[in-house]
Design a protein around this motif. Sequence first.
Motif, PDB file in Angstrom:
ATOM      1  N   GLY A  63     -27.215  26.553 -39.080  1.00 22.13           N
ATOM      2  CA  GLY A  63     -25.748  25.470 -38.168  1.00 22.13           C
ATOM      3  C   GLY A  63     -26.370  24.579 -37.707  1.00 22.13           C
ATOM      4  O   GLY A  63     -25.720  23.564 -38.229  1.00 22.13           O
ATOM      5  N   MET A  66     -28.733  21.936 -40.021  1.00 20.55           N
ATOM      6  CA  MET A  66     -27.585  20.806 -40.558  1.00 20.55           C
ATOM      7  C   MET A  66     -26.628  19.943 -39.511  1.00 20.55           C
ATOM      8  O   MET A  66     -26.094  18.693 -39.916  1.00 20.55           O
ATOM      9  CB  MET A  66     -26.463  21.537 -41.671  1.00 20.55           C
ATOM     10  CG  MET A  66     -27.013  22.708 -42.323  1.00 20.55           C
ATOM     11  SD  MET A  66     -28.214  21.233 -43.515  1.00 20.55           S
ATOM     12  CE  MET A  66     -28.529  22.716 -44.323  1.00 20.55           C
ATOM     13  N   LEU A  91     -31.029  29.445 -47.493  1.00 27.80           N
ATOM     14  CA  LEU A  91     -29.995  29.238 -47.961  1.00 27.80           C
ATOM     15  C   LEU A  91     -30.387  30.182 -49.806  1.00 27.80           C
ATOM     16  O   LEU A  91     -30.902  29.686 -50.430  1.00 27.80           O
ATOM     17  CB  LEU A  91     -29.185  28.434 -47.741  1.00 27.80           C
ATOM     18  CG  LEU A  91     -29.022  28.299 -46.451  1.00 27.80           C
ATOM     19  CD1 LEU A  91     -28.733  26.678 -46.298  1.00 27.80           C
ATOM     20  CD2 LEU A  91     -27.223  29.226 -45.887  1.00 27.80           C
ATOM     21  N   GLU A  95     -25.206  26.672 -52.043  1.00 28.93           N
ATOM     22  CA  GLU A  95     -25.294  27.165 -50.738  1.00 28.93           C
ATOM     23  C   GLU A  95     -26.015  25.914 -49.679  1.00 28.93           C
ATOM     24  O   GLU A  95     -25.574  25.375 -48.947  1.00 28.93           O
ATOM     25  CB  GLU A  95     -25.203  27.974 -49.564  1.00 28.93           C
ATOM     26  CG  GLU A  95     -24.387  28.768 -48.800  1.00 28.93           C
ATOM     27  CD  GLU A  95     -24.978  29.290 -48.215  1.00 28.93           C
ATOM     28  OE1 GLU A  95     -24.295  29.815 -46.918  1.00 28.93           O
ATOM     29  OE2 GLU A  95     -25.188  30.098 -49.004  1.00 28.93           O
ATOM     30  N   LEU A  96     -26.933  25.528 -50.372  1.00 30.27           N
ATOM     31  CA  LEU A  96     -28.197  24.279 -49.327  1.00 30.27           C
ATOM     32  C   LEU A  96     -27.307  23.471 -50.211  1.00 30.27           C
ATOM     33  O   LEU A  96     -27.209  22.197 -49.017  1.00 30.27           O
ATOM     34  CB  LEU A  96     -29.553  24.857 -50.299  1.00 30.27           C
ATOM     35  CG  LEU A  96     -30.858  24.150 -49.790  1.00 30.27           C
ATOM     36  CD1 LEU A  96     -30.531  23.961 -47.927  1.00 30.27           C
ATOM     37  CD2 LEU A  96     -31.832  23.824 -49.641  1.00 30.27           C
ATOM     38  N   GLU A  98     -23.983  22.318 -51.215  1.00 31.22           N
ATOM     39  CA  GLU A  98     -22.670  22.710 -50.405  1.00 31.22           C
ATOM     40  C   GLU A  98     -23.835  21.692 -48.791  1.00 31.22           C
ATOM     41  O   GLU A  98     -22.928  20.551 -48.214  1.00 31.22           O
ATOM     42  CB  GLU A  98     -22.101  24.023 -50.299  1.00 31.22           C
ATOM     43  CG  GLU A  98     -20.690  23.367 -50.130  1.00 31.22           C
ATOM     44  CD  GLU A  98     -20.136  24.340 -49.911  1.00 31.22           C
ATOM     45  OE1 GLU A  98     -19.154  24.646 -49.467  1.00 31.22           O
ATOM     46  OE2 GLU A  98     -21.173  25.527 -50.552  1.00 31.22           O
ATOM     47  N   ARG A  99     -24.422  23.036 -48.545  1.00 30.41           N
ATOM     48  CA  ARG A  99     -24.120  22.727 -46.992  1.00 30.41           C
ATOM     49  C   ARG A  99     -24.954  21.252 -46.552  1.00 30.41           C
ATOM     50  O   ARG A  99     -24.502  20.566 -46.244  1.00 30.41           O
ATOM     51  CB  ARG A  99     -25.467  23.085 -45.866  1.00 30.41           C
ATOM     52  CG  ARG A  99     -24.464  25.038 -45.824  1.00 30.41           C
ATOM     53  CD  ARG A  99     -24.039  24.936 -45.710  1.00 30.41           C
ATOM     54  NE  ARG A  99     -24.012  25.465 -44.047  1.00 30.41           N
ATOM     55  CZ  ARG A  99     -24.131  25.972 -43.325  1.00 30.41           C
ATOM     56  NH1 ARG A  99     -23.929  26.816 -43.937  1.00 30.41           N
ATOM     57  NH2 ARG A  99     -24.674  26.119 -41.786  1.00 30.41           N
ATOM     58  N   GLU A 102     -22.233  18.465 -46.745  1.00 27.23           N
ATOM     59  CA  GLU A 102     -20.906  18.169 -45.861  1.00 27.23           C
ATOM     60  C   GLU A 102     -22.176  17.796 -45.020  1.00 27.23           C
ATOM     61  O   GLU A 102     -21.341  16.869 -44.254  1.00 27.23           O
ATOM     62  CB  GLU A 102     -21.219  19.522 -45.543  1.00 27.23           C
ATOM     63  CG  GLU A 102     -19.185  20.503 -46.643  1.00 27.23           C
ATOM     64  CD  GLU A 102     -20.058  22.205 -45.941  1.00 27.23           C
ATOM     65  OE1 GLU A 102     -20.694  22.697 -45.565  1.00 27.23           O
ATOM     66  OE2 GLU A 102     -18.999  22.679 -46.363  1.00 27.23           O
ATOM     67  N   ALA A 103     -23.766  17.373 -44.944  1.00 28.20           N
ATOM     68  CA  ALA A 103     -24.050  17.165 -43.504  1.00 28.20           C
ATOM     69  C   ALA A 103     -24.097  15.674 -43.566  1.00 28.20           C
ATOM     70  O   ALA A 103     -24.455  14.313 -43.225  1.00 28.20           O
ATOM     71  CB  ALA A 103     -25.508  17.708 -43.476  1.00 28.20           C
TER      72      ALA A 103
END
Length: 249
Positions: A63, A66, A91, A95-96, A98-99, A102-103
Amino acid sequence: MTNANASALRALHVPGTPLILPNVWDAASARAVRDAGFPAVATSSAAVAHVLGYDDGEHTPVGEMMAAVARVARAVEGVPVTADVERGYGLKPAELVERLAEAGAAGCNIEDSVPGSGELVEPERQAEFLAEVRAAAGDALVINARVDVYLYGRGQDVRQEAVARGRRYLEAGADCVYPILASGEDEIRALVSALGAPVNVYLGPRTPGIQRLAELGVARVSFGSGLHQAADAFTRGMIAKVVEGRNPF
């Protein structure tokens, strides 16, 4: 999935006209790189970890890593950002992806060794991981596949292993191969020729200069945590002057 920044970043990987990436560690260093005219920004996991108070090797909580990437992306909005994510912080590939989306990242480095262990991941296992990242991202992520055999290869033909791994990773969907710590003109030339795809070279004390790397057909040049280490050393030197009662300026 598609991403305009990813398309722009991918197009910058031109053999012979390399993308130069002075790796950054926070929003201020990212803006300095952007303001100097560089068309893309790359983070360094080691440098980011250091400024967040962690050791490199996936000791940074995902967290926090990212969030740091997101701050960099916000600071240089409109400029493609590629994030060093070590081996994904545990991850799953989807999910990697996706993160990273998002970043605000348009690309990422993914290494093929177990962080902090010095152990290479089996190439087929790494290729499977990269293929799953590509499947989840579509064209919306530029994948720089780091090959760590020059770091950790033992008892083998390092160049042959680097080429074999790089080819597997390209087949799995990587855009660029990063045989970190490969140095020497003959070695770099051979890798570029054998891989027939964009190659990333780490610029260190034993590496040819940028112009020569361009002549060797390199498509991307990274600095890793080198700039941050230099900045940190400079800061420590100034602090030492303060301790001595001297004016650091």
